[in-house]
Design a protein around this motif. Sequence first.
Motif, mmCIF file in Angstrom:
data_model
loop_
_atom_site.group_PDB
_atom_site.id
_atom_site.type_symbol
_atom_site.label_atom_id
_atom_site.label_comp_id
_atom_site.label_asym_id
_atom_site.label_seq_id
_atom_site.Cartn_x
_atom_site.Cartn_y
_atom_site.Cartn_z
ATOM 1 N N GLY A 91 0.878 -1.208 0.004
ATOM 2 C CA GLY A 91 0.133 -0.108 0.121
ATOM 3 C C GLY A 91 0.847 1.239 0.224
ATOM 4 O O GLY A 91 1.802 1.339 0.615
ATOM 5 N N ILE A 92 0.516 2.271 -0.886
ATOM 6 C CA ILE A 92 1.214 3.514 -1.035
ATOM 7 C C ILE A 92 0.238 4.540 -0.550
ATOM 8 O O ILE A 92 -0.762 4.805 -1.121
ATOM 9 C CB ILE A 92 1.934 3.734 -2.057
ATOM 10 C CG1 ILE A 92 3.047 2.754 -2.462
ATOM 11 C CG2 ILE A 92 2.521 5.042 -2.295
ATOM 12 C CD1 ILE A 92 3.779 2.731 -3.770
ATOM 13 N N ALA A 93 0.357 5.402 0.439
ATOM 14 C CA ALA A 93 -0.279 6.504 0.821
ATOM 15 C C ALA A 93 0.378 7.757 0.863
ATOM 16 O O ALA A 93 1.497 7.828 0.713
ATOM 17 C CB ALA A 93 -0.918 6.276 2.308
ATOM 18 N N GLY A 94 -0.349 9.029 0.793
ATOM 19 C CA GLY A 94 0.340 10.382 0.991
ATOM 20 C C GLY A 94 -0.686 11.213 0.410
ATOM 21 O O GLY A 94 -1.690 10.815 -0.127
ATOM 22 N N LYS A 100 2.872 9.918 -5.278
ATOM 23 C CA LYS A 100 2.496 8.507 -4.975
ATOM 24 C C LYS A 100 2.538 7.625 -6.290
ATOM 25 O O LYS A 100 3.185 6.623 -6.303
ATOM 26 C CB LYS A 100 1.103 8.426 -4.294
ATOM 27 C CG LYS A 100 0.988 9.139 -2.857
ATOM 28 C CD LYS A 100 -0.378 8.838 -2.243
ATOM 29 C CE LYS A 100 -1.610 9.385 -3.324
ATOM 30 N NZ LYS A 100 -1.423 10.875 -3.512
ATOM 31 N N SER A 101 1.896 8.289 -7.397
ATOM 32 C CA SER A 101 1.984 7.384 -8.635
ATOM 33 C C SER A 101 3.410 7.274 -9.154
ATOM 34 O O SER A 101 3.474 6.156 -9.618
ATOM 35 C CB SER A 101 0.966 8.361 -9.505
ATOM 36 O OG SER A 101 -0.288 8.440 -8.883
ATOM 37 N N THR A 102 4.162 8.250 -9.096
ATOM 38 C CA THR A 102 5.715 7.872 -9.642
ATOM 39 C C THR A 102 6.174 6.895 -8.830
ATOM 40 O O THR A 102 6.989 5.712 -9.238
ATOM 41 C CB THR A 102 6.375 9.178 -9.446
ATOM 42 O OG1 THR A 102 5.843 9.993 -10.407
ATOM 43 C CG2 THR A 102 7.888 8.964 -9.868
ATOM 44 N N THR A 103 6.135 6.960 -7.596
ATOM 45 C CA THR A 103 6.633 5.853 -6.631
ATOM 46 C C THR A 103 6.019 4.540 -6.926
ATOM 47 O O THR A 103 6.842 3.759 -7.070
ATOM 48 C CB THR A 103 6.443 6.106 -5.145
ATOM 49 O OG1 THR A 103 7.061 7.464 -4.832
ATOM 50 C CG2 THR A 103 6.965 5.146 -4.257
ATOM 51 N N ALA A 104 4.767 4.338 -7.086
ATOM 52 C CA ALA A 104 3.999 3.130 -7.377
ATOM 53 C C ALA A 104 4.526 2.479 -8.780
ATOM 54 O O ALA A 104 4.737 1.448 -8.859
ATOM 55 C CB ALA A 104 2.796 3.280 -7.417
ATOM 56 N N MET A 123 -2.867 -0.938 -8.852
ATOM 57 C CA MET A 123 -4.159 -0.462 -8.900
ATOM 58 C C MET A 123 -4.310 0.994 -7.970
ATOM 59 O O MET A 123 -3.772 0.936 -6.827
ATOM 60 C CB MET A 123 -4.926 -1.546 -8.376
ATOM 61 C CG MET A 123 -6.411 -0.977 -8.106
ATOM 62 S SD MET A 123 -7.357 -0.684 -9.656
ATOM 63 C CE MET A 123 -7.133 -2.294 -10.349
ATOM 64 N N ALA A 124 -4.665 1.952 -8.556
ATOM 65 C CA ALA A 124 -5.142 3.060 -7.879
ATOM 66 C C ALA A 124 -6.416 3.093 -7.319
ATOM 67 O O ALA A 124 -7.342 2.480 -7.996
ATOM 68 C CB ALA A 124 -5.029 4.548 -8.368
ATOM 69 N N THR A 125 -6.796 3.294 -5.952
ATOM 70 C CA THR A 125 -7.991 3.413 -5.700
ATOM 71 C C THR A 125 -9.097 4.578 -6.335
ATOM 72 O O THR A 125 -10.097 4.480 -5.551
ATOM 73 C CB THR A 125 -8.052 3.789 -3.917
ATOM 74 O OG1 THR A 125 -7.264 4.991 -3.780
ATOM 75 C CG2 THR A 125 -7.163 2.887 -3.036
ATOM 76 N N ASP A 126 -8.526 5.391 -7.029
ATOM 77 C CA ASP A 126 -9.498 6.133 -7.635
ATOM 78 C C ASP A 126 -10.802 5.521 -8.424
ATOM 79 O O ASP A 126 -11.899 5.968 -8.441
ATOM 80 C CB ASP A 126 -8.811 6.836 -8.839
ATOM 81 C CG ASP A 126 -7.655 7.978 -8.347
ATOM 82 O OD1 ASP A 126 -8.004 8.163 -7.047
ATOM 83 O OD2 ASP A 126 -6.918 8.367 -9.015
ATOM 84 N N GLY A 127 -10.437 4.153 -8.879
ATOM 85 C CA GLY A 127 -11.721 3.349 -9.473
ATOM 86 C C GLY A 127 -12.703 2.988 -8.373
ATOM 87 O O GLY A 127 -13.811 2.757 -8.714
ATOM 88 N N ILE A 196 0.416 -3.649 -6.010
ATOM 89 C CA ILE A 196 0.700 -2.317 -5.469
ATOM 90 C C ILE A 196 -0.632 -1.513 -5.348
ATOM 91 O O ILE A 196 -1.318 -1.256 -6.580
ATOM 92 C CB ILE A 196 1.812 -1.515 -6.288
ATOM 93 C CG1 ILE A 196 2.993 -2.128 -6.178
ATOM 94 C CG2 ILE A 196 1.921 0.063 -5.576
ATOM 95 C CD1 ILE A 196 3.893 -1.575 -7.026
ATOM 96 N N ILE A 197 -1.085 -1.268 -4.400
ATOM 97 C CA ILE A 197 -2.318 -0.352 -3.958
ATOM 98 C C ILE A 197 -2.082 1.285 -3.657
ATOM 99 O O ILE A 197 -1.305 1.329 -2.575
ATOM 100 C CB ILE A 197 -3.311 -0.819 -3.162
ATOM 101 C CG1 ILE A 197 -3.630 -2.304 -3.326
ATOM 102 C CG2 ILE A 197 -4.569 0.057 -2.975
ATOM 103 C CD1 ILE A 197 -4.588 -2.339 -4.685
ATOM 104 N N GLU A 198 -2.388 2.074 -4.709
ATOM 105 C CA GLU A 198 -1.969 3.379 -4.321
ATOM 106 C C GLU A 198 -3.119 4.345 -4.051
ATOM 107 O O GLU A 198 -4.211 4.387 -4.945
ATOM 108 C CB GLU A 198 -1.112 4.108 -5.650
ATOM 109 C CG GLU A 198 -0.772 5.382 -5.393
ATOM 110 C CD GLU A 198 -1.539 6.180 -6.746
ATOM 111 O OE1 GLU A 198 -2.281 7.427 -6.100
ATOM 112 O OE2 GLU A 198 -1.516 6.105 -7.568
ATOM 113 N N GLY A 199 -3.233 5.135 -3.146
ATOM 114 C CA GLY A 199 -4.293 5.986 -2.810
ATOM 115 C C GLY A 199 -4.109 7.051 -1.425
ATOM 116 O O GLY A 199 -3.293 6.779 -0.625
ATOM 117 N N LEU A 200 -4.990 7.786 -1.405
ATOM 118 C CA LEU A 200 -4.894 8.978 -0.442
ATOM 119 C C LEU A 200 -5.130 8.379 0.890
ATOM 120 O O LEU A 200 -4.353 8.602 2.066
ATOM 121 C CB LEU A 200 -5.701 10.150 -0.537
ATOM 122 C CG LEU A 200 -5.694 10.984 -1.829
ATOM 123 C CD1 LEU A 200 -7.222 11.842 -2.115
ATOM 124 C CD2 LEU A 200 -4.585 11.871 -1.893
#
Length: 316
Positions: A91-94, A100-104, A123-127, A196-200
């Motif tokens: 999980g990647i937060a911030g 975040k997206s570049t790191t992911a 996968m971004a949590t935007d979806g 990898i899950i990326e989201g706020l």
Amino acid sequence: MDQQSPPVSPHRVFTRDEWARLRADTPLTLDEGDVTRLKSLNDPILLDEVVQIYLPVSRLLSLYVAAIQNLYQATRTFLGDEDGVMPFIIGIAGSVAVGKSTTARLLRALLRRWPNTPKVDLMATDGFLLPNAVLKREGLMERKGFPESYDRPALLAFLNDIKSGKQSVAAPCYSHLTYDIVPGESVVIERPDILIIEGLNVLQTSRLPKDGKAVPFVSDFFDFSIYIDADEPVIRSWYLERFLQLRQTAFRDPDSYFHRYASISEAEATAFAEGLWERINLQNLHENILPTRPRADLILRKGANHLVEEVALRRI
């Protein structure tokens, strides 16, 4: 005379140079062209940053993945379960605009090039944001990106299916151009080795019920978590810079949700972006995102030049 006790922290902190030395013999499998293609708008990452920061992260993750897979195997042996290896979820937060997206994308590219070439998906949590029509009906458009703007049950069900080893798991598709869920479209994840899950807000928790009933959090499904950090004024400046750059690029597309801001003056666009930052993004950062930072296994703290200046790793 009483001596003040040193502050207690669950993390061990490294300077940039200290962290870079932990790369050991991890090979560099990306070149300048790869990094240029992977970076996000207004995130000027360089190959040196990959070498000094992200290769040590890749090495650390390789050790974690091996350890977790051994733990999975031990559990399967105990249960008499012959099922395959379960996906390792990162999980990647911030905050918005913190990188975040570049790191992911960088981590996905590095992990995919390990010698055993694992299948790595992102996968971004935007979806899992609620459609704009729902947000408008519920009066939540000004809360987009806040925890209540997500279809949390759907996100939890998605992660549960991934962690259960389900062969194909579908997720809604989100368009940053139209700023909305794309009707009838989905993204399918086919049993990855690493996801990898990326989201706020992926590290956020909530108040636990007093009756002891299970309340799953998104982070319950993570094997490792990363928080991308920077000082608040720095993030604000990155957000404004990105908005003004988008005004010259993506916003010029007539289909863009923000197309109307491509033709106004720079001063008007700046004022609008500042309003978005103050009303929405700063409030979300204070209330929901920053409080989750201590929960991360790894904290990458950036300076104003976008370079990681300090790394904090959770103690085991």
